[in-house]
Structure formats: C-alpha cells, structure tokens
Write a protein that holds these residues in place. Structure first.
Motif, short mmCIF file in Angstrom:
data_model
loop_
_atom_site.label_atom_id
_atom_site.label_comp_id
_atom_site.label_asym_id
_atom_site.label_seq_id
_atom_site.Cartn_x
_atom_site.Cartn_y
_atom_site.Cartn_z
N PHE A 162 0.84 -1.20 0.00
CA PHE A 162 0.00 0.00 0.00
C PHE A 162 0.87 1.25 0.00
CE2 PHE A 162 -2.63 3.35 1.78
CZ PHE A 162 -3.84 3.15 1.13
N VAL A 163 0.57 2.17 -0.92
CA VAL A 163 1.33 3.41 -1.04
C VAL A 163 0.39 4.60 -0.90
CG1 VAL A 163 2.82 4.82 -2.52
CG2 VAL A 163 3.03 2.32 -2.55
N VAL A 164 0.70 5.49 0.02
CA VAL A 164 -0.11 6.70 0.24
C VAL A 164 0.29 7.76 -0.78
CG1 VAL A 164 -0.57 8.57 1.87
CG2 VAL A 164 -0.40 6.22 2.69
N ALA A 165 -0.71 8.42 -1.37
CA ALA A 165 -0.44 9.47 -2.35
C ALA A 165 0.39 10.58 -1.71
CB ALA A 165 -1.76 10.04 -2.88
N PRO A 166 1.31 11.18 -2.45
CA PRO A 166 2.23 12.19 -1.89
C PRO A 166 1.54 13.30 -1.13
CG PRO A 166 2.92 11.58 -4.10
CD PRO A 166 1.60 10.91 -3.87
N HIS A 167 0.34 13.69 -1.57
CA HIS A 167 -0.37 14.80 -0.93
C HIS A 167 -0.69 14.53 0.54
CE1 HIS A 167 -2.97 18.27 -0.57
NE2 HIS A 167 -3.98 17.50 -0.19
N PHE A 168 -0.75 13.26 0.91
CA PHE A 168 -1.17 12.90 2.26
C PHE A 168 -0.02 12.40 3.15
CE2 PHE A 168 -4.91 11.95 -0.51
CZ PHE A 168 -5.65 13.07 -0.14
N THR A 169 1.19 12.59 2.72
CA THR A 169 2.31 12.12 3.54
C THR A 169 2.69 13.09 4.65
OG1 THR A 169 3.91 13.08 1.98
CG2 THR A 169 3.26 10.76 1.63
N HIS A 170 2.41 14.39 4.45
CA HIS A 170 2.67 15.40 5.48
C HIS A 170 4.12 15.39 5.96
CE1 HIS A 170 -1.63 16.18 5.66
NE2 HIS A 170 -1.84 14.89 5.82
N LEU B 162 -6.62 7.00 0.78
CA LEU B 162 -5.34 7.71 0.86
C LEU B 162 -4.43 7.39 -0.32
CD1 LEU B 162 -4.56 7.19 4.66
CD2 LEU B 162 -5.28 9.32 3.56
N GLN B 163 -4.70 6.33 -1.04
CA GLN B 163 -3.86 5.97 -2.17
C GLN B 163 -4.23 6.74 -3.44
OE1 GLN B 163 -4.31 1.83 -3.29
NE2 GLN B 163 -6.50 1.89 -2.83
N ASN B 164 -5.36 7.46 -3.41
CA ASN B 164 -5.85 8.16 -4.59
C ASN B 164 -5.33 9.60 -4.63
OD1 ASN B 164 -7.39 5.84 -5.12
ND2 ASN B 164 -9.10 6.63 -3.89
N ALA B 165 -4.47 9.88 -5.61
CA ALA B 165 -3.96 11.24 -5.77
C ALA B 165 -5.09 12.18 -6.19
CB ALA B 165 -2.84 11.28 -6.81
N VAL B 166 -6.07 11.64 -6.92
CA VAL B 166 -7.27 12.39 -7.32
C VAL B 166 -8.47 11.71 -6.67
CG1 VAL B 166 -8.70 13.14 -9.25
CG2 VAL B 166 -6.21 13.03 -9.52
#
Length: 406
Positions: free
Chosen positions: A24-32, A229-233
């Motif tokens: 599982f990879v979290v989209a960059p926008h949600f890594t904080h 969280l994995q969805n960039a859009v």
C-alpha cells in the motif's frame, strides 16, 4: 429483542479494517512529510484506537446514550435492518466521528519535539461540509455532550494539552474552542495515534460525489478505512463486500465470499452498495443480485431476468419461497402506480404455473419510493437460513445464464 450499546459496538469491532498491506502506497499529498514507517504506524495506531474506543463505549453502556438507547430493538425496527434508528438511539456513533473529523481535518501534524496534532481553536469554526454541519457539528454539540465525548476519547488514548482544556478527571466544565487558542493532541498509549487521526480525516475528505460527509462516517472513520489515501485524485468511495462479510456468522461469511468470487469470475461488478450487475449493463436491467448486510440482518434481493423464461427459478424453488415472490407481485395488483421516479416504471414479467405476473425492477432497496408511493414492495430472502443460501446460489447461476441481450 432489545439490545444495548455493547451489541452495536461488537458489530463495529468486527468491521475494523485489517492491517495495512505491504504494497500500500499513500499518495504524496497525504504524507505530510512523514516517513513510510511513521504513516504505517499511524494507521495501525488508529486501528488499535478504534478497538479500545468500542471497548470503552461498551463499558459505559449504562451511561452513554442510556436513556435514548433503552428501547433499541435491532430486530423490531420498522425498517427491519436494525440501523434505521441508531443515530436516534445511540448518537455517539455520529458525535464521535464528527469530533474525530473536525480535529483531524483542522489539525497540523508536528513531529518535533514529539509527535502531536496541533489544532487552532478558531479553525474548528471553519465548516468542512455545509450539508453535514448544518445539522451536526462539534460547535453545535451541547457542552455536556462534548465533555462526555471528549472524556471517552481520552479513555481511548487521546490527550488534549492546553491551559484551559484538561483531560481525564480534571476535565474543565466546558469544552469551548472559542476560548482556546491552540490545543495539542498526543497519546501516551501510542505516540503515532495523532498521525492516524490526521490520515483518517484525509481519507474521508478525499472522496468524490459524497452528498454529505456523515454518509461516510460508518465506512471510513468508524472502520479506519485507509484506502482513499492511495488516490492522488479523489474518487467515489465504494464499500468492499468482503470487509463487511467479516461481521457475519462464519457460514454466512463463507457463502458471501464464494458468491463474490462466482460473480467476479463471470464478469459482474459491484455497482455500489453490494449490487452486482453484468458487464456493460446498469442496475435496472443488468442486476444479478443485491446483498444487504447490517447490524442484525443479512439478506439478498436476487435479479429478475430469468423469471421471464417459462422455465425459471420459480419452478424449482420450495413453494413458500416461490409464493413469496408471487405474493409480492400480486400485492401490486399487477399495476405499478403511482410512480414518482423521473424515469418511470421499469416492468418485468414472471411466469409461474402457467400464469404471468408483473413486477417493477426498481422495487425493494433500489427505489426510494418503494413502500411509500409505490405499491410494489419487492421481495428479499434471509441469508441466515442455510436452505436459502443454497437456493439463492442456484438463482444467481440462472441469472448469470440469461443472455445479456434477452
């Protein structure tokens, strides 16, 4: 059969999401700015927090919503699914997610000198979702209720640090964010919990086409569903039937998983809310079945395309099951009116013992007018019954065999 708060808590505990998959990879926008390890530990901490929160709710069943919940009967509610009045009987299941969403959404993750979520008091007055917060919000919550809910959150592991906002036995007499400049949220039970709190707020707000966020409380906040969280859009949120099957008895869960595999292998997709349709079709004409699960029911509304064949499932069903279908159609007096749907009625025909009967494809759970303006109530079957599961599999197989062009 009356049930208490612990009954509902037990149900929700079974629906808590499994651990995060390795890939599982979290989209960059949600890594904080967090590392992958910190993100994973944060999501795991939130998962454990939910288990403890449900335990604390159950322990306080004689205090939390005791008066409103004393008449709760999940098997006797008018809707028959045990959930129609949970908001009225046990509003804690809506108040707690509202607080978690507010704090997580407005909070800022800090990792130095320690991990904490910092929330400005003034920011909590900024509306996240106008539709939800028109009726329900942290600010609209009564003072006594806020104290009750925040005390419960502290018992489950959250700590609120600021001059005028004490925790545990030292809670102030009011929780008023208008008088608080900043509150720092930490956890002694698991230092990564503030990370999980932030990420789950990201998950619920990273969704497209929601009508109101309250509709996603159960699917995301109360289960710790991290998948958005994995969805960039932002995408439309979809439930997973395999996750919800976990709350059912083992034999029912096994049947649901088997049917999900059967339908998937035959090209069916879930059009939403566990409604399976054939490839390149819609719910109206391509539905194979609808599986409905909740706190006290597990039932199925099968498709109707095979009923138009003179040799159909009704010919081999036990009499009581076949008559249930026919009685539902006869109750409409073979006339579907009045109908308030913009698209009007979508009739189907069933042959049974040489007679032809009329029904509406939009009945049951697929029509908001069913049981109101519409006279056709539809039909469904209880999947807790072993024989029903056997016959429903046969029905589904016959639905799959019907030509998509017929």
């Amino acid at each position: 059969m009356k049930k208490d708060l612990s009954f509902v808590c037990d149900y929700w505990k079974k629906l808590v999401m499994p651990p995060l998959p390795e890939n599982f990879v979290v989209a960059p926008h949600f890594t904080h700015g967090l590392t992958d390890d910190e993100i994973r530990k944060g999501i795991a901490a939130y998962r454990e927090f939910l288990y403890l929160l449900y335990d604390k709710l159950a322990e306080n069943k004689d205090k939390i919503d005791a008066e409103s919940g004393r008449t709760y009967d999940p098997y006797g509610e008018l809707s028959g699914d045990g959930t129609a009045r949970i908001k009225k009987r046990f509003p804690a299941f809506f108040d707690l997610p509202m607080i978690i969403l507010t704090l997580g959404y407005h909070g800022k993750i800090e990792t130095h000198p320690d991990i904490r979520l910092t929330v400005r008091g003034a920011d909590t007055f900024i509306v996240i979702d106008p539709v939800t917060e028109k009726y329900q919000s942290l600010i609209r919550m009564k003072s006594e209720r806020k104290i009750e809910m925040f005390r419960l959150l502290t018992e489950a592991g959250l700590e609120f640090k600021c001059a005028d906002f004490k925790t545990g036995a030292d809670f102030s007499k009011e929780v008023d964010f208008s008088k608080i400049e900043t509150v720092h949220i930490k956890s002694a039970k698991n230092k990564y919990l503030p990370v999980g709190l932030k990420l789950i707020a990201d998950a619920i707000t990273n969704n497209k086409y929601y009508i109101k966020l309250e509709n996603l409380f159960g699917g995301i906040i109360l289960r710790g569903d991290f998948k958005p969280l994995q969805n960039a859009v932002a995408k439309k949120y979809k439930l997973n039937v395999r996750d919800y099957a976990n709350a059912q008895p083992p034999e029912v869960k096994e049947w649901i998983l088997d049917i999900d595999t059967l339908l998937s292998e035959n090209g069916c997709t879930d059009a939403g809310s566990f409604t399976y349709v054939k490839r390149n079709t819609g719910i109206t004409y391509g539905m194979v079945c609808l599986i409905y699960m909740n706190v006290s029911v597990c039932r199925i509304a099968p498709g109707v395309n095979n009923l138009a064949k003179e040799n159909n499932i009704l010919d081999i069903l036990p009499n009581d099951m076949a008559e249930k279908v026919i009685n539902a159609m006869q109750s409409a007096e073979c006339e579907i009116a009045p109908c308030l749907r913009k698209t009007g009625n979508a009739l189907y025909y069933a042959y049974y013992k040489g007679e032809k009967y009329t029904g509406c494809r939009h009945a049951e759970s697929r029509c908001q007018f069913s049981g109101k303006s519409c006279r056709f109530k539809g039909f469904n079957f209880d999947l807790y019954e072993p024989d029903t599961r056997k016959w429903m599999r046969k029905w589904i197989e016959m639905e799959l065999a019907v030509s998509e062009n017929s």
